[in-house]
Design a protein around this motif. Sequence first.
Motif, PDB file in Angstrom:
ATOM      1  N   LYS A 123       0.849  -1.188   0.000  1.00  0.00           N
ATOM      2  CA  LYS A 123       0.000   0.000   0.000  1.00  0.00           C
ATOM      3  C   LYS A 123       0.883   1.236   0.000  1.00  0.00           C
ATOM      4  N   SER A 124       0.336   2.333  -0.490  1.00  0.00           N
ATOM      5  CA  SER A 124       1.076   3.586  -0.501  1.00  0.00           C
ATOM      6  C   SER A 124       1.032   4.215   0.883  1.00  0.00           C
ATOM      7  N   ASP A 126      -0.460   6.708   1.931  1.00  0.00           N
ATOM      8  CA  ASP A 126      -1.788   7.182   2.331  1.00  0.00           C
ATOM      9  C   ASP A 126      -2.808   6.044   2.447  1.00  0.00           C
ATOM     10  N   GLY A 127      -2.308   4.806   2.417  1.00  0.00           N
ATOM     11  CA  GLY A 127      -3.179   3.658   2.622  1.00  0.00           C
ATOM     12  C   GLY A 127      -3.864   3.135   1.388  1.00  0.00           C
ATOM     13  N   LYS A 128      -3.582   3.716   0.231  1.00  0.00           N
ATOM     14  CA  LYS A 128      -4.208   3.254  -1.003  1.00  0.00           C
ATOM     15  C   LYS A 128      -3.424   2.101  -1.605  1.00  0.00           C
ATOM     16  N   GLU A 129      -4.143   1.236  -2.315  1.00  0.00           N
ATOM     17  CA  GLU A 129      -3.488   0.114  -2.963  1.00  0.00           C
ATOM     18  C   GLU A 129      -2.813   0.563  -4.253  1.00  0.00           C
ATOM     19  N   THR A 130      -1.837  -0.215  -4.672  1.00  0.00           N
ATOM     20  CA  THR A 130      -1.014   0.120  -5.824  1.00  0.00           C
ATOM     21  C   THR A 130      -1.171  -0.945  -6.915  1.00  0.00           C
ATOM     22  N   SER A 133      -0.294  -4.194  -5.660  1.00  0.00           N
ATOM     23  CA  SER A 133      -1.321  -4.796  -4.805  1.00  0.00           C
ATOM     24  C   SER A 133      -2.175  -5.773  -5.605  1.00  0.00           C
ATOM     25  N   ASN A 134      -2.520  -5.394  -6.839  1.00  0.00           N
ATOM     26  CA  ASN A 134      -3.334  -6.274  -7.679  1.00  0.00           C
ATOM     27  C   ASN A 134      -2.620  -7.577  -7.983  1.00  0.00           C
ATOM     28  N   ASP A 158      -1.508  -5.479   5.653  1.00  0.00           N
ATOM     29  CA  ASP A 158      -0.866  -4.259   5.163  1.00  0.00           C
ATOM     30  C   ASP A 158       0.624  -4.307   5.469  1.00  0.00           C
ATOM     31  N   HIS A 160       2.884  -1.859   4.381  1.00  0.00           N
ATOM     32  CA  HIS A 160       3.536  -0.567   4.147  1.00  0.00           C
ATOM     33  C   HIS A 160       4.595  -0.290   5.221  1.00  0.00           C
TER      34      HIS A 160
END
Length: 228
Positions: A123-124, A126-130, A133-134, A158, A160
């Motif tokens: 995850k980035s 800011d908690g978003k997937e990248t 991640s997929n 997570d 990160h």
Amino acid sequence: MGTMAAPPRTPFGSLSSSYCSLRFGGKIGVRVRVNARSSASSSATGEEFLPNARRRKIDPTWCGGGFSLGVDLGASRTGLALGKGYSPRPLIVLELTGQKLELRLLDIAEKEEVDEFIIGLPKSHDGKETAQSNKVRSIAGRLAVRAAERGWRVFLQDEHGTSLDALDYMIDMGLKRSARQGKIDAYSAMMVLERYFCVSGLGTELVLPKQLELHEKLRKGPFRDLDF
């Protein structure tokens, strides 16, 4: 590549809850993700298939469960770590991909008496997937089907910041750069497990196969030989 010597670790039972919250954070609860899109309905929930760390937190007298295998997936290298409630240790770095990697993970799980995989989810900040991640979700989904045949569960955690944590830890241990390069993936997997144990499995995501017959195998759990 052989297994790695266990580094000295502090049992997580001695870590304060405030330390865990400050360092790792974590969302409350266990999310469930069904592998692949399906219109099939299922009564399976995350409450049925709690991660071992969560079950131990809810019931300190619970003595079930096997070892947890931490997995740090990379493009060409995958780090593994092993633990059971505390003191996770780096295990090995695999230079495999695709089906060969998945089968090797299952072999190691069998040998090490593992019943759950804790896979790091990129995850980035800011908690978003990248995009990565997929790719991890795709591998985790395929592994979850194979694992469920044996009654083993697959969770996403997570990851990160765990690579930086691993690097700092190895530097503190006095490992030279050449040694760090060959072991960083396994130590990253150890940090994934450390986070998982420290927050008692909160925020993990269960990867649940869509096949309903596999749900029943997960409910039964792994078959264990009894040595009389």
